[in-house]
Design a protein around this motif. Sequence first.
Motif, PDB file in Angstrom:
ATOM      1  N   THR A  68     -10.003  -5.891  13.821  1.00  0.00           N
ATOM      2  CA  THR A  68      -8.972  -4.956  13.384  1.00  0.00           C
ATOM      3  C   THR A  68      -8.122  -4.539  14.584  1.00  0.00           C
ATOM      4  OG1 THR A  68     -10.600  -4.203  11.797  1.00  0.00           O
ATOM      5  CG2 THR A  68      -8.646  -2.858  12.030  1.00  0.00           C
ATOM      6  N   GLU A  94      -6.059  -0.217   8.546  1.00  0.00           N
ATOM      7  CA  GLU A  94      -4.850  -0.016   7.739  1.00  0.00           C
ATOM      8  C   GLU A  94      -4.212   1.341   8.043  1.00  0.00           C
ATOM      9  OE1 GLU A  94      -5.914  -2.741   3.818  1.00  0.00           O
ATOM     10  OE2 GLU A  94      -6.730  -0.717   3.949  1.00  0.00           O
ATOM     11  N   ASN A 136      -6.896   8.085   2.562  1.00  0.00           N
ATOM     12  CA  ASN A 136      -8.350   7.894   2.419  1.00  0.00           C
ATOM     13  C   ASN A 136      -8.704   6.684   1.559  1.00  0.00           C
ATOM     14  OD1 ASN A 136      -7.933   8.760  -0.184  1.00  0.00           O
ATOM     15  ND2 ASN A 136      -9.217  10.603  -0.033  1.00  0.00           N
ATOM     16  N   GLN A 137      -7.703   6.013   1.000  1.00  0.00           N
ATOM     17  CA  GLN A 137      -7.965   4.771   0.252  1.00  0.00           C
ATOM     18  C   GLN A 137      -7.809   3.541   1.141  1.00  0.00           C
ATOM     19  OE1 GLN A 137      -4.953   5.618  -2.733  1.00  0.00           O
ATOM     20  NE2 GLN A 137      -6.543   6.002  -4.250  1.00  0.00           N
ATOM     21  N   LEU A 138      -7.528   3.776   2.405  1.00  0.00           N
ATOM     22  CA  LEU A 138      -7.284   2.664   3.323  1.00  0.00           C
ATOM     23  C   LEU A 138      -8.393   2.561   4.362  1.00  0.00           C
ATOM     24  CD1 LEU A 138      -3.493   3.294   4.070  1.00  0.00           C
ATOM     25  CD2 LEU A 138      -4.473   1.793   2.340  1.00  0.00           C
ATOM     26  N   SER A 139      -8.581   1.359   4.867  1.00  0.00           N
ATOM     27  CA  SER A 139      -9.532   1.169   5.961  1.00  0.00           C
ATOM     28  C   SER A 139      -8.942   1.773   7.234  1.00  0.00           C
ATOM     29  CB  SER A 139      -9.786  -0.320   6.168  1.00  0.00           C
ATOM     30  OG  SER A 139      -8.625  -0.942   6.691  1.00  0.00           O
ATOM     31  N   LYS A 157       0.828  -1.223   0.000  1.00  0.00           N
ATOM     32  CA  LYS A 157       0.000   0.000   0.000  1.00  0.00           C
ATOM     33  C   LYS A 157       0.857   1.266   0.000  1.00  0.00           C
ATOM     34  CE  LYS A 157      -4.050  -2.173   0.770  1.00  0.00           C
ATOM     35  NZ  LYS A 157      -5.250  -2.090  -0.057  1.00  0.00           N
TER      36      LYS A 157
HETATM   37  P1  ADP Z   1     -12.640  -2.546   6.860  1.00  0.00           P
HETATM   38  O1  ADP Z   1     -13.558  -3.695   6.590  1.00  0.00           O
HETATM   39  O2  ADP Z   1     -11.417  -2.916   7.626  1.00  0.00           O
HETATM   40  O3  ADP Z   1     -13.327  -1.303   7.377  1.00  0.00           O
HETATM   41  P2  ADP Z   1     -12.758  -1.368   4.214  1.00  0.00           P
HETATM   42  O4  ADP Z   1     -14.004  -2.046   3.835  1.00  0.00           O
HETATM   43  O5  ADP Z   1     -12.750   0.086   4.530  1.00  0.00           O
HETATM   44  O6  ADP Z   1     -12.040  -2.147   5.432  1.00  0.00           O
HETATM   45  O7  ADP Z   1     -11.631  -1.626   3.107  1.00  0.00           O
HETATM   46  C1  ADP Z   1     -11.374  -2.916   2.614  1.00  0.00           C
HETATM   47  C2  ADP Z   1     -10.260  -2.815   1.585  1.00  0.00           C
HETATM   48  O8  ADP Z   1     -10.588  -1.906   0.539  1.00  0.00           O
HETATM   49  C3  ADP Z   1      -8.944  -2.295   2.181  1.00  0.00           C
HETATM   50  O9  ADP Z   1      -7.877  -3.068   1.704  1.00  0.00           O
HETATM   51  C4  ADP Z   1      -8.839  -0.876   1.702  1.00  0.00           C
HETATM   52  O10 ADP Z   1      -7.494  -0.523   1.479  1.00  0.00           O
HETATM   53  C5  ADP Z   1      -9.596  -0.888   0.418  1.00  0.00           C
HETATM   54  N1  ADP Z   1     -10.274   0.415   0.233  1.00  0.00           N
HETATM   55  C6  ADP Z   1     -11.191   0.972   1.040  1.00  0.00           C
HETATM   56  N2  ADP Z   1     -11.611   2.165   0.566  1.00  0.00           N
HETATM   57  C7  ADP Z   1     -10.909   2.378  -0.579  1.00  0.00           C
HETATM   58  C8  ADP Z   1     -10.878   3.441  -1.536  1.00  0.00           C
HETATM   59  N3  ADP Z   1     -11.638   4.534  -1.409  1.00  0.00           N
HETATM   60  N4  ADP Z   1     -10.035   3.298  -2.571  1.00  0.00           N
HETATM   61  C9  ADP Z   1      -9.272   2.219  -2.697  1.00  0.00           C
HETATM   62  N5  ADP Z   1      -9.257   1.169  -1.832  1.00  0.00           N
HETATM   63  C10 ADP Z   1     -10.066   1.247  -0.799  1.00  0.00           C
END
Ligand code: ADP
Length: 228
Positions: A172, A142, A136-139, A130
Amino acid sequence: MIEFKHVFKKYTNDIEAASDFSIKIDQGEFVYVVGPSGAGKSTFIKMMYREEKPTSGQIKINEFELDKIKGHEIPYLRRELGIVFQDFKLLPKMTVFENVAYALQVIEKQPTEIQQRVKRVLDLVGLADKADAFPNQLSGGEQQRIAIARAIANQPGIVIADEPTGNLDPDTAGGIMDILEEINQQGTTVVMATHNSGIVNQRKHRVIEIEDGHIIRDQRKGGFSKNE
Ligand code: ADP
Ligand code: ADP
């Protein structure tokens, strides 16, 4: 080493958030700081990295005596501390790589060393893939792992975490704890304020309990509350 001797903290509104705190935390310990909201946990932690100054008493962090420290020495104190917050505090316009590297650029590490260190800590938190993403692209989980990577990039002897799992679901949060425990096994002191009773009861470590500005318990391998 973290040492508090008769530390008091009274805010300007007359609230006494720390009343005669005297504790010693040796290098390599894992310590939970527990207690109700408003008890004084954050104040205790903020005094360690000089975000708040005590009203009286002595605090020693490694070789730094905080009552004698000069303003220009505070960055050197903070280099020995990795700090992790509940809300991650990543810089939104920087990539994951840049967020972690930034902490090292500030202390003038060479680019090749920065590359290596960032890769090593991203590997440790399991997010090497990553590196080019933006926060903002990560959970949430993460993002917190990145925040931990950033905190440890400079190899601090002490990691201080204020509610690091506060915004995360239980699975998490478990992953974050695995990382903090791994860092601790490598010899880093971890001090973690938390409301998460499940974690404290399942992964036993020293517990310092604060209530109403007083340390009311300091227990080796304690539970979230006294008899757990
Ligand atoms: P969690 O279930 O832990 O809350 P998310 O559902 O937010 O996780 O994210 C699941 C996966 O999708 C993660 O690997 C995250 O990096 C990816 N992800 C989440 N939102 C985005 C985004 N806006 N753009 C790209 N990847 C994303
Ligand atoms: P906790 O982290 O356990 O929730 P805090 O250390 O944040 O507790 O707060 C302890 C007490 O000090 C609370 O009564 C809080 O309202 C008060 N307090 C915290 N920060 C300040 C501040 N900057 N000014 C005035 N009072 C504060």
